[in-house]
Motif scaffolding. Structure first.
Motif, PDB file in Angstrom:
ATOM      1  N   THR A  78       1.896   8.770   8.657  1.00 41.16           N
ATOM      2  CA  THR A  78       1.214   7.603   8.113  1.00 41.16           C
ATOM      3  C   THR A  78      -0.121   8.032   7.540  1.00 41.16           C
ATOM      4  O   THR A  78      -0.885   8.728   8.204  1.00 41.16           O
ATOM      5  CB  THR A  78       0.986   6.545   9.223  1.00 41.16           C
ATOM      6  N   ALA A  80      -3.282   6.309   5.218  1.00 41.28           N
ATOM      7  CA  ALA A  80      -3.823   5.126   4.557  1.00 41.28           C
ATOM      8  C   ALA A  80      -4.186   5.387   3.094  1.00 41.28           C
ATOM      9  O   ALA A  80      -4.332   4.450   2.311  1.00 41.28           O
ATOM     10  CB  ALA A  80      -5.047   4.610   5.311  1.00 41.28           C
ATOM     11  N   ILE A  83      -1.422   5.163  -1.064  1.00 39.29           N
ATOM     12  CA  ILE A  83      -1.297   4.170  -2.128  1.00 39.29           C
ATOM     13  C   ILE A  83      -2.413   4.331  -3.146  1.00 39.29           C
ATOM     14  O   ILE A  83      -2.167   4.372  -4.361  1.00 39.29           O
ATOM     15  CB  ILE A  83      -1.297   2.747  -1.543  1.00 39.29           C
ATOM     16  N   ASN A  84      -3.642   4.445  -2.678  1.00 40.87           N
ATOM     17  CA  ASN A  84      -4.767   4.609  -3.600  1.00 40.87           C
ATOM     18  C   ASN A  84      -4.659   5.905  -4.386  1.00 40.87           C
ATOM     19  O   ASN A  84      -4.997   5.949  -5.581  1.00 40.87           O
ATOM     20  CB  ASN A  84      -6.089   4.569  -2.833  1.00 40.87           C
ATOM     21  N   CYS A 125       5.981   5.594  -2.952  1.00 41.96           N
ATOM     22  CA  CYS A 125       5.342   6.319  -1.859  1.00 41.96           C
ATOM     23  C   CYS A 125       6.373   6.553  -0.766  1.00 41.96           C
ATOM     24  O   CYS A 125       6.931   5.594  -0.227  1.00 41.96           O
ATOM     25  CB  CYS A 125       4.157   5.533  -1.294  1.00 41.96           C
ATOM     26  N   PHE A 130       4.341   3.204   7.385  1.00 39.15           N
ATOM     27  CA  PHE A 130       3.290   2.442   6.713  1.00 39.15           C
ATOM     28  C   PHE A 130       2.784   1.367   7.669  1.00 39.15           C
ATOM     29  O   PHE A 130       3.498   0.943   8.582  1.00 39.15           O
ATOM     30  CB  PHE A 130       3.834   1.783   5.429  1.00 39.15           C
ATOM     31  N   THR A 131       1.555   0.946   7.459  1.00 38.00           N
ATOM     32  CA  THR A 131       0.985  -0.104   8.287  1.00 38.00           C
ATOM     33  C   THR A 131       1.157  -1.458   7.591  1.00 38.00           C
ATOM     34  O   THR A 131       1.488  -1.527   6.408  1.00 38.00           O
ATOM     35  CB  THR A 131      -0.510   0.141   8.532  1.00 38.00           C
ATOM     36  N   TYR A 133      -1.179  -3.230   6.766  1.00 38.07           N
ATOM     37  CA  TYR A 133      -2.231  -3.275   5.753  1.00 38.07           C
ATOM     38  C   TYR A 133      -1.747  -2.656   4.446  1.00 38.07           C
ATOM     39  O   TYR A 133      -2.117  -3.100   3.353  1.00 38.07           O
ATOM     40  CB  TYR A 133      -3.483  -2.550   6.257  1.00 38.07           C
ATOM     41  N   ASP A 134      -0.917  -1.612   4.552  1.00 33.77           N
ATOM     42  CA  ASP A 134      -0.332  -1.006   3.359  1.00 33.77           C
ATOM     43  C   ASP A 134       0.560  -2.016   2.631  1.00 33.77           C
ATOM     44  O   ASP A 134       0.506  -2.156   1.407  1.00 33.77           O
ATOM     45  CB  ASP A 134       0.514   0.221   3.729  1.00 33.77           C
ATOM     46  N   LEU A 147       7.275   1.179  -1.273  1.00 37.20           N
ATOM     47  CA  LEU A 147       6.948   1.924  -0.068  1.00 37.20           C
ATOM     48  C   LEU A 147       8.258   2.263   0.630  1.00 37.20           C
ATOM     49  O   LEU A 147       9.017   1.372   1.013  1.00 37.20           O
ATOM     50  CB  LEU A 147       6.054   1.101   0.863  1.00 37.20           C
TER      51      LEU A 147
END
Length: 295
Positions: A78, A80, A83-84, A125, A130-131, A133-134, A147
């Motif tokens: 995982t 964070a 994605i960015n 991705c 993933f969380t 939040y993702d 995702l």
């Protein structure tokens, strides 16, 4: 993977415990070697440099079934930032269209390069997890993002699970506008077929969460990571839908279903479904669900 458990039944019932790859490069190498089978994306390049000014390396570049440019980023577990990071590269890609088309021309030929669909670039991705939040974050971006969670089972099994699939809602391309004009022309010829096309659209979009619709001049594709159906513009007396369901596993009915394996046609999929009435649409819904599951 979402509570999924896998058991081996050879010599008793034994759970096959899922695990992550030893390194991110192992995931990348496996996906790149079989990208079209796993993701429906034709592989173009690995670790593609974005130049000294941008200073990055895109994990994988590809072209999907509908001609959309695809960036694939990988993480072992995982992360964070995946994605960015992917969006950062996607912005670079949109500013370097000629360079990408040159790459497509070299790898896949002139025809593929001339049909790149810039209205729908995608970011995929692939990560260990993933969380929440993702998942929330991708829904806030105006880009097409998938995702995909992976797991390895034993020594030779790979599992992929789509955690979120979001359509970017990008502006309508010139090709899509031409398709709209073609559909408008079809309206005047056969309002019944146009109404039936609207009903098909609703059924396909309603098969599950995250179904995306991609407009091309010759067809409208429905995908969740990969295409599972393609709807051609209405003809005077029928609609043609192409599905990813295996024709060999379907009882073919003359005038309703046809195996088009090896035959040229618009869209993707080897099972052709011919729709003329609402009753045909009802008959086809099990095939739609079968294709959705297969893709």
């Amino acid at each position: 993977m979402g509570g999924l458990k896998l058991f081996s039944t050879a010599g008793g019932v034994v759970e096959v415990v899922p695990h992550l790859a030893a390194a991110e490069a192992d995931v990348q190498g496996l996906v790149e070697a079989h990208m079209e089978t796993l993701l429906g994306v034709r592989f173009l390049a690995s670790e593609y440099g974005t130049g000294p000014l941008h200073g990055g390396r895109i994990d994988s570049l590809g072209l999907d079934e509908n001609g959309s440019p695809v960036i694939v980023e990988y993480k072992r577990g995982t992360d964070a930032g995946v994605i960015n990071q992917g969006l950062f590269y996607l912005a670079w890609l949109m500013d370097h269209r000629a360079e990408f088309e040159h790459l497509v021309r070299n790898r896949l030929g002139v025809t593929a390069a001339s049909q790149v669909l810039w209205s729908g670039p995608r970011l995929i991705c692939v990560a260990g997890d993933f969380t929440r939040y993702d998942v929330h974050a991708v829904r806030e971006h105006r880009r097409s993002i998938d995702l995909v969670r992976y797991r390895l089972f034993g020594s030779n099994l790979l599992g992929l699970e789509t955690v979120a699939s979001v359509s970017g809602g990008t502006q309508v391309s010139g090709r899509a506008r031409r398709q709209s004009a073609a559909l408008a022309a079809a309206d005047s010829q056969s309002g019944a077929m146009t109404e039936l096309a609207v009903a098909v659209d609703e059924v396909l979009l309603g098969l599950g969460d995250g179904v995306n619709r991609v407009e091309r001049r010759q067809y409208r594709a429905y995908q969740r990571l990969r295409n599972f159906a393609c709807l051609c513009p209405p003809q005077r007396s029928k609609l043609l839908v192409y599905l990813k369901a295996d024709p060999k596993g379907v009882e073919l009915v003359p005038g309703f279903t046809r195996d088009v394996t090896g035959l040229g046609h618009h869209g993707t999929g080897d099972l052709e479904v011919q729709l003329r009435t609402e009753r045909d649409l009802e008959r086809a819904q099990d095939l739609f669900r079968l294709s959705y599951a297969a893709a």
